[in-house]
Design a protein around this motif. Sequence first.
Motif: not given
Length: 284
Positions: A178, A182-183, A185-186, A193, A195-197
């Motif tokens: 994750d 997350f990094r 995406s940030a 979503r 990619h992280y949800d």
Amino acid sequence: MHPMIAELQKWQGRTETLQDDITAAPVRALAATLDRDDPLPVPGTVLPPLWHWLYFLPHHRHSEIGPDGHGKRGGFLPPVPLPRRMWAGGRLQWHAPLRLGDSVQRTSRIESVSHKSGRTGDLVFVGVKHEITNAQGLAISEEHDIVYRAAAQPGDPAPPPATAPHAAVWSREIVLGDLLLFRYSALTFNGHRIHYDRRYVTGVEGYPGLIVHGPLIATLLVDLLRRQVPDAVLRTFNFKAVRPTFDLHPFRVNGRPSADGKTIDLWACDHEGWLTMQATATLN
């Protein structure tokens, strides 16, 4: 869908121009995300290939975000009425380097909007051309392919997978998690979503796990090349996403240079050996 295509094709020729500055913080952050031990960037440092994706980021206000985490349909991109959106591939050419400290401009143009029927329903393809310039002129030309598709339905046929090549000269395992997704995406201010949800991607879009960003896989392919040929200067890079990569297992990035070392075949494969992305790089 067919009558709608005529309306969507009115977006062809639409342009958008954005300004940005090549700053150091995103470069330091992506180097850490890719587990690179690079020297700290200073003004004049050449931006590595594909790292221009850290700039010209979408800055939709929170109220302008759609249910999938992207900006609501319409605006520069056509309002395609299909829920699933993916970066399908691209073709890039470097004319001159971008450097830290550059003020840059990106002019984008909708080149094409087309439709076809696939195994699981309608598909809409949108082609976008980007040109990035700095004070010296044109630095990067990029053609960007976006595909929109219908929501998954029970019983949809799975596309047949393709076996990845076995003749890799270079290979590296990428252990997912994750945090990596997350990094990235940030860093790219990517609210998509998938990619992280996990609840959204499995419950709404019908995938088995979080999807690894296509641009991240492409960046990892070029990163493999750079680790093997540290002084490589890319002239072109073409890539195509073949199959989604999920965060449930590690995957591999692979490469095979030509005899003269000027052309490199690159590909990614999942834990079962299925091809997920194929690419070709040429060097100056």
